[in-house]
Design a protein around this motif. Sequence first.
Motif, PDB file in Angstrom:
ATOM      1  N   GLU A 208       5.885  -2.155 -17.965  1.00 47.08           N
ATOM      2  CA  GLU A 208       4.794  -2.670 -17.160  1.00 47.08           C
ATOM      3  C   GLU A 208       5.060  -2.366 -15.685  1.00 47.08           C
ATOM      4  N   ILE A 209       4.063  -2.579 -14.871  1.00 41.18           N
ATOM      5  CA  ILE A 209       4.260  -2.495 -13.419  1.00 41.18           C
ATOM      6  C   ILE A 209       5.077  -3.686 -12.934  1.00 41.18           C
ATOM      7  N   THR A 210       5.076  -4.764 -13.691  1.00 39.14           N
ATOM      8  CA  THR A 210       5.858  -5.947 -13.347  1.00 39.14           C
ATOM      9  C   THR A 210       7.311  -5.591 -13.031  1.00 39.14           C
ATOM     10  N   GLY A 211       7.762  -5.988 -11.857  1.00 38.42           N
ATOM     11  CA  GLY A 211       9.148  -5.746 -11.464  1.00 38.42           C
ATOM     12  C   GLY A 211       9.404  -4.372 -10.878  1.00 38.42           C
ATOM     13  N   LEU A 212       8.406  -3.498 -10.895  1.00 34.00           N
ATOM     14  CA  LEU A 212       8.572  -2.147 -10.343  1.00 34.00           C
ATOM     15  C   LEU A 212       8.769  -2.220  -8.833  1.00 34.00           C
ATOM     16  N   LYS A 213       9.667  -1.410  -8.313  1.00 34.72           N
ATOM     17  CA  LYS A 213       9.858  -1.331  -6.863  1.00 34.72           C
ATOM     18  C   LYS A 213       8.930  -0.247  -6.316  1.00 34.72           C
ATOM     19  N   ALA A 214       7.934  -0.675  -5.541  1.00 30.81           N
ATOM     20  CA  ALA A 214       6.884   0.220  -5.048  1.00 30.81           C
ATOM     21  C   ALA A 214       6.890   0.251  -3.528  1.00 30.81           C
ATOM     22  N   GLY A 215       6.945   1.464  -2.971  1.00 25.26           N
ATOM     23  CA  GLY A 215       6.956   1.627  -1.523  1.00 25.26           C
ATOM     24  C   GLY A 215       5.684   2.304  -1.038  1.00 25.26           C
ATOM     25  N   ILE A 216       5.102   1.763   0.009  1.00 27.78           N
ATOM     26  CA  ILE A 216       3.865   2.291   0.585  1.00 27.78           C
ATOM     27  C   ILE A 216       4.178   2.946   1.923  1.00 27.78           C
ATOM     28  N   ILE A 217       3.817   4.210   2.060  1.00 31.59           N
ATOM     29  CA  ILE A 217       4.017   4.935   3.323  1.00 31.59           C
ATOM     30  C   ILE A 217       2.670   4.993   4.027  1.00 31.59           C
TER      31      ILE A 217
ATOM     32  N   PHE B 286      -0.092  -6.769  -9.977  1.00 33.72           N
ATOM     33  CA  PHE B 286       0.522  -6.480 -11.273  1.00 33.72           C
ATOM     34  C   PHE B 286       2.005  -6.844 -11.318  1.00 33.72           C
ATOM     35  N   GLY B 287       2.517  -7.433 -10.244  1.00 39.90           N
ATOM     36  CA  GLY B 287       3.881  -7.941 -10.281  1.00 39.90           C
ATOM     37  C   GLY B 287       4.947  -7.041  -9.715  1.00 39.90           C
ATOM     38  N   ALA B 288       4.559  -5.973  -8.989  1.00 42.20           N
ATOM     39  CA  ALA B 288       5.553  -5.083  -8.387  1.00 42.20           C
ATOM     40  C   ALA B 288       6.189  -5.737  -7.163  1.00 42.20           C
ATOM     41  N   GLU B 289       7.391  -5.271  -6.822  1.00 35.85           N
ATOM     42  CA  GLU B 289       8.035  -5.654  -5.567  1.00 35.85           C
ATOM     43  C   GLU B 289       7.616  -4.632  -4.510  1.00 35.85           C
ATOM     44  N   VAL B 290       6.874  -5.069  -3.507  1.00 36.44           N
ATOM     45  CA  VAL B 290       6.241  -4.154  -2.563  1.00 36.44           C
ATOM     46  C   VAL B 290       6.975  -4.151  -1.226  1.00 36.44           C
ATOM     47  N   SER B 291       7.253  -2.952  -0.742  1.00 36.00           N
ATOM     48  CA  SER B 291       7.740  -2.758   0.623  1.00 36.00           C
ATOM     49  C   SER B 291       6.959  -1.615   1.235  1.00 36.00           C
ATOM     50  N   TYR B 292       7.072  -1.463   2.553  1.00 36.32           N
ATOM     51  CA  TYR B 292       6.225  -0.472   3.209  1.00 36.32           C
ATOM     52  C   TYR B 292       6.867   0.045   4.481  1.00 36.32           C
ATOM     53  N   PHE B 293       6.385   1.214   4.903  1.00 32.94           N
ATOM     54  CA  PHE B 293       6.699   1.766   6.219  1.00 32.94           C
ATOM     55  C   PHE B 293       5.402   2.046   6.933  1.00 32.94           C
ATOM     56  N   ALA B 294       5.322   1.671   8.195  1.00 35.78           N
ATOM     57  CA  ALA B 294       4.162   1.962   9.040  1.00 35.78           C
ATOM     58  C   ALA B 294       4.658   2.124  10.466  1.00 35.78           C
TER      59      ALA B 294
ATOM     60  N   ALA C 204       3.606  -9.286   5.958  1.00 36.87           N
ATOM     61  CA  ALA C 204       4.736 -10.197   5.794  1.00 36.87           C
ATOM     62  C   ALA C 204       4.300 -11.489   5.121  1.00 36.87           C
ATOM     63  N   GLU C 205       3.101 -11.954   5.463  1.00 35.77           N
ATOM     64  CA  GLU C 205       2.580 -13.173   4.850  1.00 35.77           C
ATOM     65  C   GLU C 205       2.381 -13.003   3.346  1.00 35.77           C
ATOM     66  N   LYS C 206       2.127 -11.766   2.912  1.00 32.86           N
ATOM     67  CA  LYS C 206       1.962 -11.496   1.480  1.00 32.86           C
ATOM     68  C   LYS C 206       3.288 -11.227   0.779  1.00 32.86           C
ATOM     69  N   GLY C 207       4.362 -11.206   1.554  1.00 29.85           N
ATOM     70  CA  GLY C 207       5.674 -10.966   0.961  1.00 29.85           C
ATOM     71  C   GLY C 207       6.084  -9.513   0.916  1.00 29.85           C
ATOM     72  N   TYR C 208       5.356  -8.629   1.618  1.00 26.44           N
ATOM     73  CA  TYR C 208       5.708  -7.221   1.641  1.00 26.44           C
ATOM     74  C   TYR C 208       6.765  -6.982   2.709  1.00 26.44           C
ATOM     75  N   ARG C 209       7.836  -6.281   2.353  1.00 27.12           N
ATOM     76  CA  ARG C 209       8.933  -6.024   3.282  1.00 27.12           C
ATOM     77  C   ARG C 209       8.686  -4.755   4.082  1.00 27.12           C
TER      78      ARG C 209
ATOM     79  N   VAL D  43       8.826   4.146  -7.073  1.00 25.74           N
ATOM     80  CA  VAL D  43       7.508   4.764  -6.919  1.00 25.74           C
ATOM     81  C   VAL D  43       7.091   4.678  -5.457  1.00 25.74           C
ATOM     82  N   LEU D  44       6.662   5.800  -4.911  1.00 28.24           N
ATOM     83  CA  LEU D  44       6.231   5.867  -3.522  1.00 28.24           C
ATOM     84  C   LEU D  44       4.778   6.302  -3.449  1.00 28.24           C
ATOM     85  N   PHE D  45       4.034   5.698  -2.539  1.00 32.32           N
ATOM     86  CA  PHE D  45       2.635   6.053  -2.326  1.00 32.32           C
ATOM     87  C   PHE D  45       2.462   6.490  -0.873  1.00 32.32           C
ATOM     88  N   ALA D  46       2.185   7.773  -0.663  1.00 31.53           N
ATOM     89  CA  ALA D  46       1.939   8.287   0.680  1.00 31.53           C
ATOM     90  C   ALA D  46       0.447   8.156   0.971  1.00 31.53           C
ATOM     91  N   CYS D  47       0.111   7.302   1.926  1.00 34.61           N
ATOM     92  CA  CYS D  47      -1.288   6.993   2.252  1.00 34.61           C
ATOM     93  C   CYS D  47      -1.506   7.290   3.730  1.00 34.61           C
TER      94      CYS D  47
END
Length: 304
Positions: free
Chosen positions: A143-152, A168-176, A184-189, A202-206
Amino acid sequence: MFKKLVAIEPVSLTPPAEEELKNYAQEIIQYPDIPTDDDEIARRIGDADAVLLSYTSRLNAAALEQCPSVSYIGMCCSLYSEESANVDIRYARQRGITVTGIRDYGDEGVVEYVVSELVRCLHGFGENKDGSPAKPWSGVPREITGLKAGIIGLGKSGGMIADAMAFFGAEVSYFARSEKPAAAEKGYRFLPLRDLLSENEVLFACLNRNTVLLHEEEFSALGNRKILFNTGLSPAWDEQPFSRWIDGDNRCYCDTLEALGDPRFLDHPNVFCVQVSTGRTMQAFGRLSEKVLSNIQNFLDQEA
């Protein structure tokens, strides 16, 4: 009201919007195909005072120099910055031409595409490129649950993808470019880019068009056994290090060839490109039409 409005190529307005467009110009010409060069664009514009275009052509100074009557250019596509725009906005400003664009009209479809492809990858749905049954990314369905997902890039689409992954339960972090208090209020690092690349599976380049952040050192930080999505309108990477990285035990997903870059990657077994702009949905065309017409109305109101 404009004297003459020319859409130099298909601009994806809905039929009701095309009908409403008649309220804004005495004469309207809409071309059904994409012009081949600057001279063809100039011929199509002619003596028009208003121009519409989509993302498939570039309106350069070379064309605008031949069209002295133009006072308004409406981009029926995303406008994030002068540098990434497919209109020479600096030249237009020198001429006193107003350029408007839109944004945030097709993100919902992109998010659905990302979720769909990621689920297929993790669960092993469908077939490989050679027709053999696909296997789950990790050997067993996940599942996506527990997946480490990074947003660029945590703009509108990046933020929506982050929210979808979190749902879906992923652990979300990001770079901007800067930390986002709302994230931060949503818990994204917030992480430095190379840390983001190394820590996430998994990385998402946006990123905006023509924004390249993934160079040799970034791919070294990314490492092997990773999944990379590019949702932008151009590659987020330098081609040579990407070429070496994709030869490893990795996967890359893009919706369009423009996002992927070199067509030679289309046949690569680790590249998945549907060659369809996933943000161009029925609903997106409706949002696009509303925003394009609103820009025209606002311009004419200011000129009145």
